[in-house]
Design an enzyme around this catalytic site. Structure first.
Site, PDB file in Angstrom:
ATOM      1  N   MET A 271      41.376  35.460  35.701  1.00 30.19           N
ATOM      2  CA  MET A 271      41.182  36.436  36.671  1.00 30.19           C
ATOM      3  C   MET A 271      40.527  36.147  37.967  1.00 30.19           C
ATOM      4  SD  MET A 271      40.250  39.981  35.745  1.00 30.19           S
ATOM      5  CE  MET A 271      39.385  41.506  36.441  1.00 30.19           C
ATOM      6  N   SER A 272      41.045  36.783  39.026  1.00 32.06           N
ATOM      7  CA  SER A 272      40.747  35.989  40.363  1.00 32.06           C
ATOM      8  C   SER A 272      39.416  36.461  40.751  1.00 32.06           C
ATOM      9  CB  SER A 272      41.920  36.487  41.169  1.00 32.06           C
ATOM     10  OG  SER A 272      41.767  37.618  41.555  1.00 32.06           O
ATOM     11  N   LYS A 273      38.917  35.752  41.910  1.00 30.26           N
ATOM     12  CA  LYS A 273      37.653  36.229  42.423  1.00 30.26           C
ATOM     13  C   LYS A 273      37.759  37.413  43.333  1.00 30.26           C
ATOM     14  CE  LYS A 273      34.836  32.418  41.029  1.00 30.26           C
ATOM     15  NZ  LYS A 273      34.782  32.675  39.869  1.00 30.26           N
ATOM     16  N   ARG A 274      38.894  37.740  43.924  1.00 32.22           N
ATOM     17  CA  ARG A 274      39.237  38.704  44.709  1.00 32.22           C
ATOM     18  C   ARG A 274      40.147  39.822  44.461  1.00 32.22           C
ATOM     19  NH1 ARG A 274      40.717  34.959  48.215  1.00 32.22           N
ATOM     20  NH2 ARG A 274      39.181  33.548  47.998  1.00 32.22           N
ATOM     21  N   VAL A 286      37.546  43.631  40.968  1.00 26.87           N
ATOM     22  CA  VAL A 286      37.027  42.392  40.032  1.00 26.87           C
ATOM     23  C   VAL A 286      35.599  42.251  40.020  1.00 26.87           C
ATOM     24  CG1 VAL A 286      39.181  40.826  40.056  1.00 26.87           C
ATOM     25  CG2 VAL A 286      37.495  40.498  41.685  1.00 26.87           C
TER      26      VAL A 286
END
Ligand code: GLU
Length: 512
Positions: A271-274, A286
């Site tokens: 899962m991305s940070k952005r 997120v």
């Protein structure tokens, strides 16, 4: 109880508490706004504590001063409280095992590091960063195991102490056994064994005198009497070295589990940070604060997030907080990575939203309407709830559904929308004019009477009800898709309805 700073090296684990009491911790580093993956780790620890009537501790791991962000702490506390995760010990709450900020415990870590050096489990390393960088480069080039080559491990300990006393810069490293294996039991994954030859000598204390995560984390887990560690999967590779550190300190290691990684909806990447754009163009949150801002209800998020990596019986999806607490168990945490399914979250949120009482939903909508700049009054919003309840899955959708109620006249829309299929501007104007006359008379201006009057009119005029309702809807709401018509008219009230119909008539005349 004794405070650590008074007696830093005493062994505090296990004091004054029943042998089988569960003590778990969430130990975030305040380096940025809280990510939903972190919230899931906190939730699982909290659930385990509540399930076993244990203690949930919040410890702030803020010794990395370079990455420290002051706003991160309040974001963290707000995020945990939003989801309903209260902590029994930690910031703003206190507790017998404090301080709960690692930056206030630095002397303690230093003493343990020096104790380890004294009894031969750790050593001073004077290697300059340039040497280490060069070493790494060479190892990479030769495709060898990348790690510290133990250059300083066998220096004479007495001479090393003298160098440190004389002011030489040094870090403290743990002496890993050079041969053999390290095994530990992961509560989710089972036994994990590594060859010690693959593990390098972990830095415990940095040259600025601050501890690394490893030292501070192990010391605090022990001193705070932590019984079970549940932490992000990314730490699994350090666990064998932590095992060795516990042994070097002659402490019993808590039970440990590494939580499944949270993957993005595709299930392919972490899962991305952005934020990411969803197929419908919406930005997918997120960060916890963005979920909040998107109008997810905390109780829905709680239910949804509990099921990211854990399941009760493989199919039950809707559970109250109490049910989840009762049912939570580590055995049912799935070691496989868990994809974060936004569609499912929206669905769960919609279910929780529809179950809210009208007053509750109105209260929760108010900040979203205000934020959207709508001059919405609580009384009207409360009356709108039954009309829109089925139409929103998230609170951030509410302004777009109800904005026309609070819009000032004249509403902006394309006059052509007023004209239903198979009709033209002139015939629509006649129809709308009749509707205006009828609506001027209906009294009281309530749902059922409005419905009877308008259906009667359609019949009298020999048109389908849809043909009559469509231009009324556009004139009153400024669009073709809107909440149920009669309820809308009632809440809007005669005065506004007539004003809007007059404007519609005027616009039709202009395009005839
Ligand atoms: N401070 C670490 C982090 O934020 C804690 C990891 C752990 O739970 O041990 O990831």
């Amino acid at each position: 109880m004794t405070q650590f700073h008074e007696s830093p090296l005493s062994d505090h684990a296990g004091r004054d508490r029943p042998a089988n009491t569960v003590r778990v911790r969430f130990a975030p580093s305040p380096t940025g706004p809280m990510h939903v993956g972190g919230l899931r780790s906190a939730l699982f620890n909290w659930l385990f504590a509540r399930r076993h009537k244990g203690t949930f501790i919040l410890r702030i791991e803020d010794t990395d001063r370079k990455r420290y962000e002051p706003e991160a702490l309040s974001d963290l506390l707000t995020s945990l409280r939003w989801l309903g995760l209260d902590w029994d010990e930690g910031p703003e709450v206190g507790g017998d095992y404090g301080p709960y900020f690692q930056s206030e415990r630095v002397d303690l870590y230093r003493e343990y590091a020096h104790q380890l050096v004294e009894n031969g489990h750790a050593y001073y390393c004077f290697c300059a960063p340039e040497r280490l960088a060069q070493l790494r480069e060479e190892q990479q080039r030769r495709k060898e195991f990348v790690g510290y080559d133990r250059h300083c491990r066998d220096l004479d300990p007495g001479q090393s102490v003298d160098r440190v006393t004389a002011g030489d810069t040094a870090v403290v490293r743990l002496k890993m056994p050079l041969a053999g294996q390290t095994t530990f039991h992961d509560m989710i994954r089972g036994d994990i064994t590594v060859e010690n030859s693959t593990q390098d000598d972990l830095i415990l204390l940095k040259s600025d005198g601050y501890p690394t995560y490893h030292l501070a984390n192990v010391v605090d887990d022990h001193l705070m009497g932590i019984t079970h560690i549940m932490r992000a999967d990314e730490w699994i590779s350090t666990a064998p070295r932590h095992v060795q550190l516990y042994q070097a300190l002659d402490w019993e290691m808590p039970a440990i589990a590494h939580l499944p990684v949270v993957l993005d909806p595709s299930g392919k990447g972490k899962m991305s940070k952005r934020k990411k754009a969803s197929p419908d163009g919406r930005e997918l949150p997120v960060l916890v604060r963005d979920f909040r801002a998107a109008g997810y209800l905390p109780e829905a998020m709680f239910n949804f997030l509990a099921l990211v990596g854990w399941s009760y019986d493989g199919h039950t999806e809707l559970m109250t907080m109490e049910e989840i607490v009762q049912r939570f168990s580590i055995e049912h945490i799935n070691p496989a990575p868990a994809a974060f399914n936004y569609d499912k979250l929206d669905h769960v949120n919609g279910v929780y939203l529809r179950e809210l009482g009208a007053d509750d939903l109105a209260d929760r909508m108010m900040p979203f309407l205000e934020q959207a700049g709508l001059a919405a009054d609580r009384e009207t919003v409360r009356r709108l709830v039954p009309l829109i309840r089925e139409r929103v899955k998230r609170l951030d959708e509410a302004p777009g559904v109800v904005d026309f109620f609070f819009a000032e006249e004249p509403l902006a829309y394309d006059a052509a929308l007023l004209i239903p299929k198979k009709m033209d501007a002139a015939s629509t104007r006649v129809l709308l004019g009749q509707a205006r006359a009828v609506l001027d008379e209906v009294s009281p201006f309530t749902h059922d009477l409005l419905e009877t009057a308008l259906r009667g009119l359609a019949e009298a005029m020999g048109v389908k009800s849809g043909q009559l309702f469509a231009p009324i809807r556009v004139a009153v709401c400024g669009r073709t898709v809107a909440p149920p018509l009669f309820g809308t008219l009632e809440v809007l009230g005669r005065e506004h309805v007539l004003k809007r119909l007059d404007l519609g008539l005027e616009r039709l005349r202009a395009i005839e």
